[in-house]
Write a protein that holds these residues in place. Sequence first.
Motif, PDB file in Angstrom:
ATOM      1  N   ASP A  48       0.898  -1.165   0.000  1.00 45.66           N
ATOM      2  CA  ASP A  48       0.000   0.000   0.000  1.00 45.66           C
ATOM      3  C   ASP A  48       0.928   1.204   0.000  1.00 45.66           C
ATOM      4  O   ASP A  48       1.577   1.505   0.994  1.00 45.66           O
ATOM      5  CB  ASP A  48      -0.875  -0.058   1.256  1.00 45.66           C
ATOM      6  CG  ASP A  48      -1.748   1.179   1.440  1.00 45.66           C
ATOM      7  OD1 ASP A  48      -1.619   2.144   0.666  1.00 45.66           O
ATOM      8  OD2 ASP A  48      -2.557   1.174   2.395  1.00 45.66           O
ATOM      9  N   THR A  49       0.997   1.882  -1.141  1.00 50.70           N
ATOM     10  CA  THR A  49       2.029   2.899  -1.344  1.00 50.70           C
ATOM     11  C   THR A  49       1.458   4.302  -1.203  1.00 50.70           C
ATOM     12  O   THR A  49       0.553   4.685  -1.923  1.00 50.70           O
ATOM     13  CB  THR A  49       2.636   2.760  -2.751  1.00 50.70           C
ATOM     14  OG1 THR A  49       1.600   2.936  -3.735  1.00 50.70           O
ATOM     15  CG2 THR A  49       3.249   1.379  -2.948  1.00 50.70           C
ATOM     16  N   THR A  92       1.507  13.384  -6.573  1.00 49.48           N
ATOM     17  CA  THR A  92       2.071  13.996  -7.780  1.00 49.48           C
ATOM     18  C   THR A  92       3.356  14.755  -7.418  1.00 49.48           C
ATOM     19  O   THR A  92       4.322  14.756  -8.167  1.00 49.48           O
ATOM     20  CB  THR A  92       1.043  14.967  -8.395  1.00 49.48           C
ATOM     21  OG1 THR A  92      -0.153  14.238  -8.664  1.00 49.48           O
ATOM     22  CG2 THR A  92       1.558  15.574  -9.691  1.00 49.48           C
ATOM     23  N   ARG A 119      -7.631  12.931  -8.403  1.00 50.84           N
ATOM     24  CA  ARG A 119      -7.522  14.040  -7.452  1.00 50.84           C
ATOM     25  C   ARG A 119      -8.201  15.281  -8.014  1.00 50.84           C
ATOM     26  O   ARG A 119      -7.868  15.728  -9.098  1.00 50.84           O
ATOM     27  CB  ARG A 119      -6.037  14.282  -7.215  1.00 50.84           C
ATOM     28  CG  ARG A 119      -5.722  15.418  -6.312  1.00 50.84           C
ATOM     29  CD  ARG A 119      -4.253  15.336  -5.940  1.00 50.84           C
ATOM     30  NE  ARG A 119      -3.754  16.608  -5.516  1.00 50.84           N
ATOM     31  CZ  ARG A 119      -2.472  16.842  -5.250  1.00 50.84           C
ATOM     32  NH1 ARG A 119      -1.591  15.875  -5.383  1.00 50.84           N
ATOM     33  NH2 ARG A 119      -2.081  18.025  -4.860  1.00 50.84           N
TER      34      ARG A 119
HETATM   35  C1  WTA Z   1      -3.890  10.161  -1.558  1.00 52.35           C
HETATM   36  C2  WTA Z   1      -1.370   9.778  -6.524  1.00 52.35           C
HETATM   37  C3  WTA Z   1      -3.884   6.852   1.370  1.00 52.35           C
HETATM   38  C4  WTA Z   1      -3.351  11.194  -0.592  1.00 52.35           C
HETATM   39  C5  WTA Z   1      -0.111   8.925  -6.428  1.00 52.35           C
HETATM   40  C6  WTA Z   1      -2.402  11.991  -1.449  1.00 52.35           C
HETATM   41  C7  WTA Z   1      -3.235   7.969  -0.527  1.00 52.35           C
HETATM   42  C8  WTA Z   1      -3.119  12.010  -2.767  1.00 52.35           C
HETATM   43  C9  WTA Z   1      -2.369   6.899  -0.868  1.00 52.35           C
HETATM   44  C10 WTA Z   1      -2.187  12.214  -3.928  1.00 52.35           C
HETATM   45  C11 WTA Z   1      -2.325   5.760  -0.004  1.00 52.35           C
HETATM   46  C12 WTA Z   1      -2.211   8.461  -2.366  1.00 52.35           C
HETATM   47  N1  WTA Z   1      -3.101   5.784   1.099  1.00 52.35           N
HETATM   48  N2  WTA Z   1      -3.970   7.932   0.590  1.00 52.35           N
HETATM   49  N3  WTA Z   1      -1.583   4.688  -0.259  1.00 52.35           N
HETATM   50  N4  WTA Z   1      -1.757   7.247  -2.016  1.00 52.35           N
HETATM   51  N5  WTA Z   1      -3.115   8.905  -1.483  1.00 52.35           N
HETATM   52  O1  WTA Z   1      -1.314  13.507  -6.505  1.00 52.35           O
HETATM   53  O2  WTA Z   1      -4.397  11.995  -0.129  1.00 52.35           O
HETATM   54  O3  WTA Z   1      -3.072  12.034  -7.578  1.00 52.35           O
HETATM   55  O4  WTA Z   1      -2.160  13.288  -0.979  1.00 52.35           O
HETATM   56  O5  WTA Z   1      -1.022  11.105  -6.501  1.00 52.35           O
HETATM   57  O6  WTA Z   1      -3.758  10.727  -2.852  1.00 52.35           O
HETATM   58  O7  WTA Z   1      -2.868  12.117  -5.151  1.00 52.35           O
HETATM   59  P1  WTA Z   1      -2.091  12.251  -6.508  1.00 52.35           P
END
Ligand code: WTA
Length: 658
Positions: free
Chosen positions: A419-420, A424, A538
């Motif tokens: 769970d990563t 962005t 997002r």
């Molecule tokens: C959320 C996507 C919980 C978080 C790679 C972050 C997560 C936003 C997780 C970024 C995870 C991403 N567990 N929340 N494993 N991964 N998030 O920029 O709120 O589209 O700030 O990048 O997704 O979204 P972005």
Amino acid sequence: MSDETLESVLSEQRIFPVPDSFAGRARISGMEQYREMVRRAEADYEGFWAEQARAELDWETPFSEVLDESRPPFYRWFADGRLNVSYNCLDRHIEAGAGDRPAIRWEGEPGDTRTLTYRELRDEAARLGNALKSYGVAKGDRVVIYMPMVPEAVVAMQACARIGATHSVVFGGFSAEALKDRIEDAEAKVVISADGGIRGGKTIDLKANVDRALGEGCPTVERVVVLQRAENPIDWVAGRDIWLREIMAEESADCPPEPVEAEHPLYILYTSGSTGKPKGVVHSSAGYLLGAIVSMKWVFDIRPEEDVFWCTADVGWVTGHTYIAYGPTAVGATQVMYEGAPTVPQPDRLWAIAERTGTTVFYTAPTAIRALMKQGEEWPAKHDLSALRLLGTVGEPINPEAWMWYYRVIGGERCPIVDTWWQTETVAHMIAPLPGATPLKPGSCTLPLPGIQADVVDEQGDSVPPGSGEGGLLVVRRPWPFMLRTVWGNEQRFIDTYWSYFPDQYLYLSEDQASRDDDGYFWILGRMDDVINVSGHRLGTMEIESALVSHPEVAEAAVVGRPDDVKGTAVYAFVILRAGREGYDLDELRRHLREHVTGEIGSFAKPEEIRFAEGLPKTRSGKIMRRLLRSIACGEEITQDTSTLEDEEVVRQLQGRA
Ligand code: WTA
């Protein structure tokens, strides 16, 4: 965040130890090795990252400087080194004898397939690179890529990287309007697109959107390169438009990779925040690629000779950049790429592809897992998924129920789930399990990668200790090589958004809230701003509000997220009409407004629900009380103090229709 969220995540007790298949065999085997790496990075932070950068990247000119902190928060890494990203992703594997290894095994939604070896991918990128050069695209010029999920999207990104052009990929689900904003902000010289994309049995008119965007502005664009994908009739602008296939036939495959400075901007990627228009997050070349590589190795434990890697993201989002275009290629792996919807023609499409390609490492979003879970276990049961050895998730918190389903039904209780957590802005994994080292807890992204100083802090920036049962703000204490470098064309916004929350100290603010348990494991609780995560996309609620308000009938709008079983969050809009509600066919207007948002942003942003209201609850200073609206959208009892409200009647009215 609500206390309930905090309580429910911290009550998760299940622990899944590292399976034997990983324990002795993974690149990072065992907690001791992980801790040792963490200790090394702490003892000599720059030395640790310099060592990684020397080992993992091929440099044209080696760097002597590691981290330049002279002008925070504009950090620079490996700044006097030079390299080429496309060389590191393609040529070096060919030189090492892996030119015939499949780089991309692609499947189109209608069932057509195509495999590109590393040599073929390099040659195509080189041909397109030459064409771009012939249109006058030089190092640092911007190219916008607006493509479906086809190998040519990766070719286009690699072509830019090859000649030092800075690309900006715009997700194919964005509307002409959103595309125009991004092209104009980046001042792109060339747009690379397609006659259409195919998804869910429908054709998406990408080229028509490009024409519309260019018709309304975008004066910097000189050329539009068009891939023929969907047999979709399009308009043609002679002298401006050119077929990609003609380029492939005419241009030479000899396009030497252009060495660039380590800090040269490889790409801009627009992302949402709580204020204003989406911001163009800028990423470097060397530091960026290093993040892509170490995470492929540490977190996905990738073995290029054996693994078949598959990330289901779209290249239009950051996950598709790091874990399709750059990460898998930089490590020389074979990857699967799929064009379409996961349920076409049937809900077993992903599992059928995984079986056919022998996918070993599979990476997707919780929203996809929840959607496929709903379809029933019989669909994955039709397929032999025994080649899978590792599963991953990204994009939003994964609920333990979905985690368990993924683990049991897809992974056969044999595959660890990574769970990563990342963004962005962080551009590669930041907090994630290492499958050969980290015991797993469903719903936790576990521990930071070695060299990543993630922390949970209070409003003053002081650490909230693990096990305290308290939440706080998720920050990163030290600059890391693959962090964002700035906001395109707006340094002040970069400073204001990420570095100004805590006075007198530079802590990177992720805008997420988190908590740590007794073992120091991180649990992500949600965003602290007005960004919502809809099906893993997002979105800023402000953007949707602006889209609604740009409709002539709308006076005011407020958008909040409402929890949704499948999407994670659904868009809920409160709308006030200019002329009041009388005289409208409200269902018709709802449809109309949804279409309007689709036109302004894209269909993925359209409100699930629209409530027409007489007024919005505001404080006496005129601020919309979003928390209260959220409670109303969720049908919850109002527990907030409404005494600061300007007009309490508004709430009563909204509740009356709840
Ligand atoms: C959320 C996507 C919980 C978080 C790679 C972050 C997560 C936003 C997780 C970024 C995870 C991403 N567990 N929340 N494993 N991964 N998030 O920029 O709120 O589209 O700030 O990048 O997704 O979204 P972005």
